[in-house]
Design an enzyme around this catalytic site. Structure first.
Site, PDB file in Angstrom:
ATOM      1  N   TRP A 173       0.871  -1.182   0.000  1.00  0.00           N
ATOM      2  CA  TRP A 173       0.000   0.000   0.000  1.00  0.00           C
ATOM      3  C   TRP A 173       0.904   1.227   0.000  1.00  0.00           C
ATOM      4  O   TRP A 173       1.867   1.294   0.751  1.00  0.00           O
ATOM      5  CB  TRP A 173      -0.923   0.047   1.225  1.00  0.00           C
ATOM      6  CG  TRP A 173      -1.648   1.371   1.254  1.00  0.00           C
ATOM      7  CD1 TRP A 173      -2.675   1.741   0.454  1.00  0.00           C
ATOM      8  CD2 TRP A 173      -1.324   2.520   2.056  1.00  0.00           C
ATOM      9  NE1 TRP A 173      -3.029   3.050   0.705  1.00  0.00           N
ATOM     10  CE2 TRP A 173      -2.225   3.546   1.681  1.00  0.00           C
ATOM     11  CE3 TRP A 173      -0.371   2.784   3.047  1.00  0.00           C
ATOM     12  CZ2 TRP A 173      -2.188   4.816   2.268  1.00  0.00           C
ATOM     13  CZ3 TRP A 173      -0.342   4.049   3.629  1.00  0.00           C
ATOM     14  CH2 TRP A 173      -1.249   5.044   3.244  1.00  0.00           C
ATOM     15  N   GLU A 224      -3.067  -2.893  -2.506  1.00  0.00           N
ATOM     16  CA  GLU A 224      -4.209  -2.292  -1.801  1.00  0.00           C
ATOM     17  C   GLU A 224      -4.532  -0.891  -2.322  1.00  0.00           C
ATOM     18  O   GLU A 224      -3.687  -0.003  -2.327  1.00  0.00           O
ATOM     19  CB  GLU A 224      -3.900  -2.213  -0.298  1.00  0.00           C
ATOM     20  CG  GLU A 224      -5.011  -1.558   0.521  1.00  0.00           C
ATOM     21  CD  GLU A 224      -4.664  -1.446   2.002  1.00  0.00           C
ATOM     22  OE1 GLU A 224      -3.505  -1.727   2.369  1.00  0.00           O
ATOM     23  OE2 GLU A 224      -5.550  -1.068   2.780  1.00  0.00           O
ATOM     24  N   LYS A 274      -6.979   2.769  -2.458  1.00  0.00           N
ATOM     25  CA  LYS A 274      -7.610   3.696  -1.513  1.00  0.00           C
ATOM     26  C   LYS A 274      -8.301   4.796  -2.304  1.00  0.00           C
ATOM     27  O   LYS A 274      -7.918   5.093  -3.439  1.00  0.00           O
ATOM     28  CB  LYS A 274      -6.536   4.289  -0.595  1.00  0.00           C
ATOM     29  CG  LYS A 274      -7.100   4.994   0.625  1.00  0.00           C
ATOM     30  CD  LYS A 274      -6.015   5.306   1.647  1.00  0.00           C
ATOM     31  CE  LYS A 274      -6.638   5.956   2.881  1.00  0.00           C
ATOM     32  NZ  LYS A 274      -5.668   6.182   3.940  1.00  0.00           N
ATOM     33  N   ASP A 323      -9.768  -2.965   1.361  1.00  0.00           N
ATOM     34  CA  ASP A 323      -9.900  -2.406   2.711  1.00  0.00           C
ATOM     35  C   ASP A 323     -11.291  -1.800   2.811  1.00  0.00           C
ATOM     36  O   ASP A 323     -11.654  -0.917   2.017  1.00  0.00           O
ATOM     37  CB  ASP A 323      -8.804  -1.351   2.934  1.00  0.00           C
ATOM     38  CG  ASP A 323      -8.805  -0.778   4.341  1.00  0.00           C
ATOM     39  OD1 ASP A 323      -9.889  -0.408   4.832  1.00  0.00           O
ATOM     40  OD2 ASP A 323      -7.721  -0.672   4.950  1.00  0.00           O
ATOM     41  N   HIS A 358     -11.864   2.010   2.558  1.00  0.00           N
ATOM     42  CA  HIS A 358     -11.241   2.752   1.461  1.00  0.00           C
ATOM     43  C   HIS A 358     -12.159   3.068   0.285  1.00  0.00           C
ATOM     44  O   HIS A 358     -11.706   3.202  -0.838  1.00  0.00           O
ATOM     45  CB  HIS A 358     -10.020   1.984   0.944  1.00  0.00           C
ATOM     46  CG  HIS A 358      -8.845   2.059   1.868  1.00  0.00           C
ATOM     47  ND1 HIS A 358      -7.595   1.624   1.532  1.00  0.00           N
ATOM     48  CD2 HIS A 358      -8.741   2.541   3.131  1.00  0.00           C
ATOM     49  CE1 HIS A 358      -6.769   1.823   2.533  1.00  0.00           C
ATOM     50  NE2 HIS A 358      -7.435   2.373   3.522  1.00  0.00           N
ATOM     51  N   HIS A 360      -8.741  -6.121   4.334  1.00  0.00           N
ATOM     52  CA  HIS A 360      -8.453  -5.323   5.516  1.00  0.00           C
ATOM     53  C   HIS A 360      -9.816  -4.960   6.078  1.00  0.00           C
ATOM     54  O   HIS A 360     -10.457  -4.021   5.601  1.00  0.00           O
ATOM     55  CB  HIS A 360      -7.667  -4.051   5.157  1.00  0.00           C
ATOM     56  CG  HIS A 360      -6.195  -4.271   5.089  1.00  0.00           C
ATOM     57  ND1 HIS A 360      -5.292  -3.260   4.902  1.00  0.00           N
ATOM     58  CD2 HIS A 360      -5.463  -5.411   5.215  1.00  0.00           C
ATOM     59  CE1 HIS A 360      -4.063  -3.767   4.908  1.00  0.00           C
ATOM     60  NE2 HIS A 360      -4.142  -5.071   5.087  1.00  0.00           N
ATOM     61  N   ASP A 384     -12.308   9.117   8.698  1.00  0.00           N
ATOM     62  CA  ASP A 384     -11.355   8.086   9.140  1.00  0.00           C
ATOM     63  C   ASP A 384     -11.725   6.723   8.590  1.00  0.00           C
ATOM     64  O   ASP A 384     -12.883   6.309   8.648  1.00  0.00           O
ATOM     65  CB  ASP A 384     -11.319   8.025  10.670  1.00  0.00           C
ATOM     66  CG  ASP A 384     -10.396   6.912  11.146  1.00  0.00           C
ATOM     67  OD1 ASP A 384      -9.262   6.844  10.638  1.00  0.00           O
ATOM     68  OD2 ASP A 384     -10.815   6.102  11.978  1.00  0.00           O
ATOM     69  N   ASP A 404     -10.310   3.910   9.702  1.00  0.00           N
ATOM     70  CA  ASP A 404      -9.681   2.900  10.557  1.00  0.00           C
ATOM     71  C   ASP A 404     -10.221   2.812  11.980  1.00  0.00           C
ATOM     72  O   ASP A 404      -9.451   2.679  12.920  1.00  0.00           O
ATOM     73  CB  ASP A 404      -8.166   3.155  10.601  1.00  0.00           C
ATOM     74  CG  ASP A 404      -7.535   3.059   9.229  1.00  0.00           C
ATOM     75  OD1 ASP A 404      -7.461   1.952   8.699  1.00  0.00           O
ATOM     76  OD2 ASP A 404      -7.148   4.105   8.681  1.00  0.00           O
ATOM     77  N   ASP A 456      -7.530  -4.089   9.918  1.00  0.00           N
ATOM     78  CA  ASP A 456      -6.759  -2.846   9.787  1.00  0.00           C
ATOM     79  C   ASP A 456      -7.520  -1.703  10.449  1.00  0.00           C
ATOM     80  O   ASP A 456      -8.408  -1.122   9.852  1.00  0.00           O
ATOM     81  CB  ASP A 456      -6.502  -2.538   8.302  1.00  0.00           C
ATOM     82  CG  ASP A 456      -5.617  -1.301   8.138  1.00  0.00           C
ATOM     83  OD1 ASP A 456      -5.089  -0.797   9.151  1.00  0.00           O
ATOM     84  OD2 ASP A 456      -5.457  -0.835   6.991  1.00  0.00           O
TER      85      ASP A 456
HETATM   86  C1  RNT Z   1      -3.841   2.881   4.788  1.00  0.00           C
HETATM   87  C2  RNT Z   1      -3.989   1.423   4.471  1.00  0.00           C
HETATM   88  C3  RNT Z   1      -2.883   0.561   4.998  1.00  0.00           C
HETATM   89  C4  RNT Z   1      -2.435   0.954   6.383  1.00  0.00           C
HETATM   90  C5  RNT Z   1      -1.406   0.037   6.987  1.00  0.00           C
HETATM   91  C6  RNT Z   1      -0.806   0.594   8.232  1.00  0.00           C
HETATM   92  O1  RNT Z   1      -4.957   3.595   4.485  1.00  0.00           O
HETATM   93  O2  RNT Z   1      -5.215   0.971   4.924  1.00  0.00           O
HETATM   94  O3  RNT Z   1      -3.280  -0.767   4.940  1.00  0.00           O
HETATM   95  O4  RNT Z   1      -3.501   1.068   7.255  1.00  0.00           O
HETATM   96  O5  RNT Z   1      -0.470  -0.268   6.040  1.00  0.00           O
HETATM   97 ZN    ZN Z   2      -5.599  -1.140   4.858  1.00  0.00          ZN
END
Ligand code: RNT
Ligand code: ZN
Length: 425
Positions: free
Chosen positions: A191, A232, A234, A265, A268, A292, A300, A302, A332
């Protein structure tokens, strides 16, 4: 009366639940056997707010942020491993660890990221062997002077690109080493944060540069028995609101044409866009995906995973599609405002509960209704299932797996906080 149920109460409740599910043709024992085989990759970076061990004053970059200042974050690898041991002991089943390159142990010596080698992860491997965890891996293409411009593998600067290409290659070598040592393939996930805060005039060139960098990184094929590559995407990050080079379409295309895993993810995408609906599409064209599992909240991506509709939908898609062997489930999230060990435990247990709910579905019956056009019956049954005693099955699973039942895992968290976390400044 005690606050916690006795083993006998759990067993009796399970027996009733089992009968209830059997009436629908669902074998609860079988569901638990399958659940026990699912290994989730816990992300090491929840334990220290994505800080890593390179230097105590490294600032988190890459357009991601861990907010909060809850006391007790791990300050070194031994503390992080101890916190992880605590978390794993409160989660039923046997799970993996997802490591990042900045968690190398270089014995106080500065080792540049493009010079990292398997020996810098020797203590992690020894720990994983002892405790029976597989390891997954990630190059760290952020929190570094050479990532300060916001660009890494897609930088216009050839020297910058070359540095990060070398770092990613070094990480693949380390990942393959993990796979060989631990006898289970390591998924190494690339990523990068690359993107623009404001509207660019050239969206094309950075993507061509990224493709070229990835081709160089993946040039050497690796044995899939030991190592798998993932990429990955985003949508946006802090400071890359208008354009991200590694978008979903970019990596979907790259994964299909280059036979690497696609990492989805769940934080994302656009706020109402879900990855659950992407799985069956993506898995029609790529062999395997990495997840993820995360929770997006406003800006956010996460927050700690909870048993949300979307996490349940993801689990349903994996189970209903018979994709358990083709989906690597990783987590994640990073929350620095609550007990970090509890965050791991809550997020992982919630993900597992979603999987259990999916495994307890009378899928044959639901499918028959759908095929025969009985959408009324399908809707009615799906709603009824929500009230079935899955909690009794979950409790029994925890008993079987010898981990704390229900909320009692928090007793151990609080005890650990008092004994260990509170001593850290
Ligand atoms: C960031 C990605 C990635 C990170 C990690 C720490 O937006 O989701 O996966 O969270 O690499
Ligand atoms: Zn991620």
């Amino acid at each position: 009366m005690s606050n916690h149920p006795t083993d006998k109460q759990i067993q009796d409740a399970y027996a009733l639940a089992q009968e209830r599910y059997a009436m629908l043709g669902v074998d609860a024992d079988q569901a638990l056997e399958t659940l026990a085989q699912i290994s989730i990759s816990l992300h090491c970076w929840q334990g220290d707010d994505v800080a890593g061990f390179e230097s105590p004053d490294t600032e988190l970059g890459g357009g991601i942020a861990a907010t909060g200042n809850y006391p007790g974050k791990a300050r070194n690898a031994d503390e992080l491993r101890s916190d992880l041991d605590k978390a794993y002991s409160l989660i039923p089943g046997s799970h993996r660890l997802n490591l990042h390159a900045i968690y190398a142990e270089t014995g106080g010596k500065k080792v540049e990221r493009n010079e990292l080698r398997p020996e810098h992860f020797a203590a992690w491997v020894a720990w994983a062997k002892e405790t029976g965890h597989g390891i997954d891996f990630n190059p760290t293409c952020f929190s570094h002077p050479k990532a300060e411009s916001g660009f890494t593998l897609a930088s216009y600067d050839e020297g910058i690109r070359q540095f990060w290409i070398e770092h990613c290659i070094a990480c693949r070598v380390i990942g393959e080493h993990f796979g060989r040592e631990l006898g289970t393939p390591c998924v190494t996930n690339v990523w990068i944060p690359d993107g623009f805060k404001d509207t660019p005039v050239d969206r094309k060139t950075p993507r061509l540069l990224l493709k070229d960098s990835l081709d160089k990184i993946f040039a050497e094929k690796m044995d899939p028995r030991y190592h798998l590559d993932a990429v990955e995407s985003k949508l946006f990050g802090l400071g890359s609101e208008s354009y991200v080079v590694g978008s979903h379409e970019f990596y979907l295309g790259y994964a299909i044409t280059n036979d690497v895993l696609l990492c989805l993810d769940s934080g994302h995408f656009h706020p109402t866009e879900v990855i659950s609906d992407k799985l069956s599409s993506v898995l029609t064209f790529v062999d395997e995906v990495l997840l993820h599992v995360s929770r997006g909240v406003r800006w956010d991506s996460d927050h700690v995973v909870i048993l949300s509709d979307e996490v349940q939908a993801i689990a349903q898609e994996i189970v209903r599609g018979d994709f358990l062997d083709r989906v690597h489930i990783g987590l994640d999230f990073f929350d620095a405002s609550i007990n970090r060990v509890a965050a791991w435990v809550i997020g992982t247990r919630s993900t597992m509960r979603a999987l259990l709910l999916a495994l307890l579905e009378p899928i044959d019956q639901l499918r028959e209704m759908e095929v025969s056009g009985d959408y009324t019956g399908r809707l009615a049954l799906l709603e009824e299932l929500k009230g079935l005693p899955s909690g009794a099955v979950w409790d029994y699973f925890c008993l079987q797996q010898n981990v704390p039942l229900g909320i009692s895992f928090m007793d151990e968290i609080r005890e650990y906080e008092k004994r260990e976390l509170s001593k850290r400044s």
